[in-house]
Design a protein around this motif. Sequence first.
Motif, PDB file in Angstrom:
ATOM      1  N   GLU A   1       3.365   9.770   5.913  1.00  0.00           N
ATOM      2  CA  GLU A   1       2.408   9.152   5.008  1.00  0.00           C
ATOM      3  C   GLU A   1       1.426   8.325   5.827  1.00  0.00           C
ATOM      4  O   GLU A   1       1.753   7.841   6.917  1.00  0.00           O
TER       5      GLU A   1
ATOM      6  N   ALA B   1       7.961  11.262 -12.691  1.00  0.00           N
ATOM      7  CA  ALA B   1       6.710  10.508 -12.582  1.00  0.00           C
ATOM      8  C   ALA B   1       6.567   9.582 -13.780  1.00  0.00           C
ATOM      9  O   ALA B   1       6.827   9.946 -14.918  1.00  0.00           O
TER      10      ALA B   1
ATOM     11  N   ASP C   1       8.147  -6.158  -6.591  1.00  0.00           N
ATOM     12  CA  ASP C   1       7.550  -5.231  -7.536  1.00  0.00           C
ATOM     13  C   ASP C   1       8.606  -4.678  -8.492  1.00  0.00           C
ATOM     14  O   ASP C   1       8.346  -4.483  -9.674  1.00  0.00           O
TER      15      ASP C   1
ATOM     16  N   GLN D   1       8.296   4.443 -12.502  1.00  0.00           N
ATOM     17  CA  GLN D   1       8.174   3.504 -11.397  1.00  0.00           C
ATOM     18  C   GLN D   1       8.888   2.190 -11.640  1.00  0.00           C
ATOM     19  O   GLN D   1       8.637   1.488 -12.604  1.00  0.00           O
TER      20      GLN D   1
ATOM     21  N   GLN E   1       0.814  -1.221   0.000  1.00  0.00           N
ATOM     22  CA  GLN E   1       0.000   0.000   0.000  1.00  0.00           C
ATOM     23  C   GLN E   1       0.847   1.271   0.000  1.00  0.00           C
ATOM     24  O   GLN E   1       0.319   2.369  -0.150  1.00  0.00           O
TER      25      GLN E   1
ATOM     26  N   LEU F   1       3.737   1.521  -1.976  1.00  0.00           N
ATOM     27  CA  LEU F   1       4.666   1.445  -3.102  1.00  0.00           C
ATOM     28  C   LEU F   1       4.778   2.760  -3.868  1.00  0.00           C
ATOM     29  O   LEU F   1       5.881   3.192  -4.215  1.00  0.00           O
ATOM     30  N   ASP F   2       3.661   3.404  -4.167  1.00  0.00           N
ATOM     31  CA  ASP F   2       3.717   4.645  -4.935  1.00  0.00           C
ATOM     32  C   ASP F   2       4.537   5.704  -4.209  1.00  0.00           C
ATOM     33  O   ASP F   2       5.330   6.436  -4.829  1.00  0.00           O
ATOM     34  N   GLU F   3       4.348   5.786  -2.890  1.00  0.00           N
ATOM     35  CA  GLU F   3       5.088   6.779  -2.106  1.00  0.00           C
ATOM     36  C   GLU F   3       6.582   6.455  -2.085  1.00  0.00           C
ATOM     37  O   GLU F   3       7.428   7.355  -2.118  1.00  0.00           O
TER      38      GLU F   3
ATOM     39  N   TYR G   1       8.265   4.723  -4.469  1.00  0.00           N
ATOM     40  CA  TYR G   1       8.797   4.971  -5.805  1.00  0.00           C
ATOM     41  C   TYR G   1       9.020   6.459  -6.062  1.00  0.00           C
ATOM     42  O   TYR G   1       9.929   6.834  -6.803  1.00  0.00           O
ATOM     43  N   SER G   2       8.171   7.297  -5.477  1.00  0.00           N
ATOM     44  CA  SER G   2       8.307   8.736  -5.717  1.00  0.00           C
ATOM     45  C   SER G   2       9.592   9.301  -5.124  1.00  0.00           C
ATOM     46  O   SER G   2       9.989  10.422  -5.441  1.00  0.00           O
TER      47      SER G   2
END
Length: 306
Positions: free
Chosen positions: A266, A298, A43, A301, A14, A16-18, A20-21
């Motif tokens: 986060e 962006a 991932d 990823q 949950q 992962l996006d944060e 990767y950023s």
Amino acid sequence: MVKPILKWAGGKRQLLDELYSRFPESYSHYHEPFFGGGALFFDIEPDNGTINDTNTRLINFYKQARDHPDELINLLQSFDDPESDPDSNRRFSDTNRKGKEIKNYYYQQRELFNNRPHGDEYDELEEAALLLYLNRTCYNGLYRENSSGGFNVPIGRYSNPDWVREDEIRKASRVLEDTDIRNTGFEYITEVAEEGDLVYFDPPYKPMSSTAYFTDYSAEGFGKEDQEHLRDVAQELNENGVNVILSNSGVMYEIYDEAGFHVEVEGATRSINSDGDNRDEVDEIIATNITPEERQRAGQQGLADF
């Protein structure tokens, strides 16, 4: 992208996006000293690097999945439903070591799995299969050890549990092929991480309150001195030109902020909780030495310059 094979407390799917950023535009080798379920690693599917965990049985599982996927799958396929009767041809079909009645197949498998901490001989392949079987059939997918190192989670309630995970094992075996799998303290990273590498630290979290015990997945725990030592190791890596990303509970904000890391809060929903209806969002920090200007654009990823 490969799905993690195991459920594991503190899993990062949950987040992962944060994470990767905060990744740098490019990096050489990827290292994960607190592996657990390995959500970020699987991932990314890195070509090389290291993974590590102090949980010996967890690391044995990943080695068996990497080196003997066919044998592991075949053994898992031979296991019975957790609610079925114990196997009369195996040990502990009637009672456990303390003379308590073994009521079903699950508790027989749990007793067989606990051969290692009780000093009995054990088979590494069978232990790996038992770990996955218990992980997919125990209560809420929780991994917990008692003070003696014995797995003590009760049976779960599932209508059709999948403990074979054939597809996930085969994909994980491929991804792990050129990965150095270690079972030691996180300090090893200072000896192997080179300038330009990326290290992701996901330690057992310092509890947000006196009633939260996120460190209890192993008998050893991870206390205040360990958290401070980890901060020092992260600083050493920073001085050596290594890219560092770290996640932890919100109460650790100050020590990383004071150490000069970029720290942000986060929200993260706990994937494992003793109360399945109470998986609330809790504050979590991500600390990194990667400046906003150095981070990937962006849409990049998971890309790395190996």
